[in-house]
Scaffold this motif. Sequence first.
Motif, mmCIF file in Angstrom:
data_model
loop_
_atom_site.group_PDB
_atom_site.id
_atom_site.type_symbol
_atom_site.label_atom_id
_atom_site.label_comp_id
_atom_site.label_asym_id
_atom_site.label_seq_id
_atom_site.Cartn_x
_atom_site.Cartn_y
_atom_site.Cartn_z
ATOM 1 N N LEU A 29 27.313 29.000 24.795
ATOM 2 C CA LEU A 29 28.582 28.411 25.238
ATOM 3 C C LEU A 29 29.627 29.496 25.477
ATOM 4 O O LEU A 29 30.386 29.444 26.444
ATOM 5 C CB LEU A 29 29.080 27.411 24.186
ATOM 6 C CG LEU A 29 30.443 26.772 24.433
ATOM 7 C CD1 LEU A 29 30.402 25.907 25.690
ATOM 8 C CD2 LEU A 29 30.858 25.950 23.228
ATOM 9 N N VAL A 30 29.635 30.496 24.612
ATOM 10 C CA VAL A 30 30.648 31.541 24.671
ATOM 11 C C VAL A 30 30.435 32.489 25.857
ATOM 12 O O VAL A 30 31.404 32.936 26.485
ATOM 13 C CB VAL A 30 30.678 32.322 23.333
ATOM 14 C CG1 VAL A 30 31.536 33.564 23.429
ATOM 15 C CG2 VAL A 30 31.168 31.409 22.222
ATOM 16 N N VAL A 31 29.191 32.791 26.183
ATOM 17 C CA VAL A 31 28.908 33.773 27.225
ATOM 18 C C VAL A 31 29.595 33.449 28.559
ATOM 19 O O VAL A 31 30.307 34.297 29.104
ATOM 20 C CB VAL A 31 27.377 33.972 27.418
ATOM 21 C CG1 VAL A 31 27.060 34.735 28.691
ATOM 22 C CG2 VAL A 31 26.801 34.695 26.215
ATOM 23 N N ALA A 36 33.870 34.407 32.541
ATOM 24 C CA ALA A 36 34.955 33.904 33.385
ATOM 25 C C ALA A 36 36.274 34.591 33.027
ATOM 26 O O ALA A 36 37.034 34.977 33.922
ATOM 27 C CB ALA A 36 35.082 32.388 33.243
ATOM 28 N N ALA A 37 36.525 34.757 31.738
ATOM 29 C CA ALA A 37 37.761 35.415 31.311
ATOM 30 C C ALA A 37 37.777 36.891 31.704
ATOM 31 O O ALA A 37 38.839 37.438 31.995
ATOM 32 C CB ALA A 37 37.933 35.272 29.801
ATOM 33 N N ALA A 65 27.907 35.613 39.879
ATOM 34 C CA ALA A 65 27.459 35.991 38.534
ATOM 35 C C ALA A 65 28.007 35.030 37.479
ATOM 36 O O ALA A 65 27.281 34.604 36.575
ATOM 37 C CB ALA A 65 27.882 37.423 38.223
ATOM 38 N N VAL A 66 29.273 34.668 37.603
ATOM 39 C CA VAL A 66 29.887 33.765 36.622
ATOM 40 C C VAL A 66 29.260 32.376 36.709
ATOM 41 O O VAL A 66 28.898 31.778 35.683
ATOM 42 C CB VAL A 66 31.422 33.702 36.810
ATOM 43 C CG1 VAL A 66 32.029 32.586 35.974
ATOM 44 C CG2 VAL A 66 32.057 35.044 36.459
ATOM 45 N N VAL A 67 29.107 31.860 37.928
ATOM 46 C CA VAL A 67 28.544 30.511 38.091
ATOM 47 C C VAL A 67 27.076 30.480 37.652
ATOM 48 O O VAL A 67 26.666 29.581 36.906
ATOM 49 C CB VAL A 67 28.704 30.016 39.546
ATOM 50 C CG1 VAL A 67 27.906 28.746 39.778
ATOM 51 C CG2 VAL A 67 30.175 29.792 39.860
ATOM 52 N N SER A 68 26.302 31.469 38.074
ATOM 53 C CA SER A 68 24.888 31.465 37.685
ATOM 54 C C SER A 68 24.742 31.674 36.180
ATOM 55 O O SER A 68 23.878 31.070 35.544
ATOM 56 C CB SER A 68 24.094 32.508 38.472
ATOM 57 O OG SER A 68 24.574 33.807 38.227
ATOM 58 N N HIS A 73 23.165 29.704 31.056
ATOM 59 C CA HIS A 73 23.482 29.562 29.633
ATOM 60 C C HIS A 73 23.761 28.109 29.258
ATOM 61 O O HIS A 73 23.527 27.705 28.119
ATOM 62 C CB HIS A 73 24.638 30.484 29.253
ATOM 63 C CG HIS A 73 24.217 31.916 29.209
ATOM 64 N ND1 HIS A 73 23.523 32.457 28.159
ATOM 65 C CD2 HIS A 73 24.357 32.915 30.116
ATOM 66 C CE1 HIS A 73 23.264 33.719 28.403
ATOM 67 N NE2 HIS A 73 23.755 34.028 29.589
ATOM 68 N N GLY A 74 24.226 27.312 30.204
ATOM 69 C CA GLY A 74 24.400 25.881 29.952
ATOM 70 C C GLY A 74 23.071 25.196 29.681
ATOM 71 O O GLY A 74 22.954 24.380 28.763
#
Length: 149
Positions: A29-31, A36-37, A65-68, A73-74
């Motif tokens: 969840l954190v990754v 994103a941050a 990269a953020v979306v994938s 990870h989801g």
Amino acid sequence: MTVTSTDRRVPAAVQVARLLLVLIALSHLVVPIVMAAGEGALRDLIATQHPAFGAAEVARSADIAVVSGAVFHGVLLLVCLLLAAKLAGARPWTRRLTTVSQLLSVVFSVFSWSSSPMFHAVIPVVGILQVAVVALLWVPGPARRFFTR
């Protein structure tokens, strides 16, 4: 904690493995949140690794990269939580799927390690937890018997 219809107790090793799976799920969840941050840092890294990329291509690559990462990870988050819940049922397939998923996650972490230093401090810790989950499900006698009855 009695959890099965045959009133078998979940061995301590399996309970600890379930707890570790929840912690591993939280890491998944954190990754994406951290990615994103830290998208600005991710853009800088991409620009450094690919100097031929223009600003738009760097931004698009960081977004991808953020979306994938969030999708990947989801899925792993859901798998870990599902397995943490299902392991108490003593079904052999849950132990096998947990083993495969955690060992594959360790292998996939090599890709994460090589693609970005963003998670270098966390990857080994999560990897150790994943290997510990597998060991807890296969090494202690009570855990082995729990899944073979």
